[in-house]
Design an enzyme around this catalytic site. Structure first.
Site, short mmCIF file in Angstrom:
data_model
loop_
_atom_site.label_atom_id
_atom_site.label_comp_id
_atom_site.label_asym_id
_atom_site.label_seq_id
_atom_site.Cartn_x
_atom_site.Cartn_y
_atom_site.Cartn_z
N GLN A 1 0.80 -1.31 -0.08
CA GLN A 1 -0.12 0.01 0.11
C GLN A 1 0.81 1.14 0.05
OE1 GLN A 1 -3.24 0.43 -0.76
NE2 GLN A 1 -3.41 -1.99 -0.56
N SER A 2 2.17 1.00 -0.44
CA SER A 2 2.90 2.17 -0.75
C SER A 2 2.26 3.63 -1.44
CB SER A 2 4.25 1.88 -1.45
OG SER A 2 5.01 3.02 -1.86
#
Length: 311
Positions: free
Chosen positions: A81-82
């Protein structure tokens, strides 16, 4: 170094303008009353493409370099989920480049959140369930070198962007932000104070630290380690700050001519709180973090996140 000279030297480095500046510096009335002191928020959360965020400033320099390389592909990596990979995908496509995003985990059955946004923006997603740092067993520099080798084997020739844009070139974006903050504080007649930032890969912290120190600002930066991700993390931050200083101290007219940095930027001087707020590790929330998130939401209507700003 005076402010005008620093601004002039920053302008020597190619940059893509992906957002409008300066970003607002807003007073948090509710939290200020609650704490009995003035608290302000620098609104870098909404800048740039792909729903934006602070990595926009780093990418303005890094993607300018990528454009000038003549290579079509850019590659970077991050957690599933960068925020960094999400913004890289959108900013690269906007800049005419082909983004390749590497995740060292199994591909989820369903793409959601930042993964979905990255794919919608045209990012090519590569999932490789291999260990690739982020557990404090390796330095950030070693991790970047290993991942760069993997991306080169998969893609061939391309421009590699380190995790979070952590490099002296990317961190120039937050040297520029330091100039902004200092000017806003002087215009608003604010007293000397602290600039507090989350530190995941440390590029934002390195840029703010170098910028504020170089102009002798009364503002001081403090980083909050949010996950105990990297071995010898302060040394990585100090190295980037020193490199920034060397590059910006150059007297020549080209960015290639390195200068001599008079400031030391040692690892034992890095303004970083390492253990108190990291909790159980990266992307692992805590009751205290959620209490802080609820407090700011109720007092000032500002949503934080449990991975970075909540901590």
């Amino acid at each position: 170094m005076d402010r005008d000279r620093l601004a002039e030297r920053l302008d020597r480095f190619p940059r893509l303008e992906l957002a409008s500046y300066p970003t607002p510096l807003e007073r948090l009335d509710g939290l200020s009353r609650e704490l009995g002191r003035q608290v302000y928020l620098k609104r870098d959360d909404g800048i740039g493409p792909g729903m934006g965020g602070n990595k926009t400033r780093n990418l303005e320099y890094l993607l300018a370099r990528a454009q000038r390389s003549g290579l079509a592909k850019v590659a970077t990596y991050g957690g599933l989920q960068s925020n960094h990979t999400r913004i890289t995908a959108a900013a690269a496509r906007r800049s005419g480049l082909e983004p390749h995003l590497f995740y060292f985990a199994h591909r989820p059955a369903t793409l959601s959140g930042n993964l979905l946004l990255s794919r919608l923006a045209g990012g090519e997603l590569h999932f490789m369930p291999l260990q690739a740092g982020g557990d404090a067993s390796m330095t950030l520099e070693l991790t970047d070198r290993l991942v760069h080798l993997v991306t080169a084997l998969r893609l061939g020739r391309h421009t590699f962007i380190p995790a979070g844009g952590h490099s002296w070139l990317g961190s120039l974006g937050y040297v520029r932000a330091a100039l902004e903050l200092d000017a806003q504080a002087r215009t608003m007649d604010l007293p000397p104070g602290w600039v507090v930032t989350a530190a995941g890969t440390g590029g934002t912290l390195a840029g703010l630290w170098a910028g504020l120190e170089l102009i002798g600002s009364p503002l001081r930066v403090l980083g909050i380690d949010i996950g105990r991700l990297w071995k010898r993390f302060p040394a990585s931050i100090a190295r980037v700050a020193r490199q920034i200083c060397v590059q910006l101290s150059a007297e020549g007219r080209t960015a290639r001519q390195a200068g001599s940095c008079r400031k030391r930027f040692r690892a034992d001087q890095v303004p970083l709180v390492q253990s108190i707020y990291a909790g159980d590790g990266y992307a692992r929330d805590s009751p205290a973090g959620w209490a802080a998130i609820r407090k700011l939401a109720r007092l000032d209507g500002i949503p934080l996140d449990p991975v970075y700003t909540g901590k």
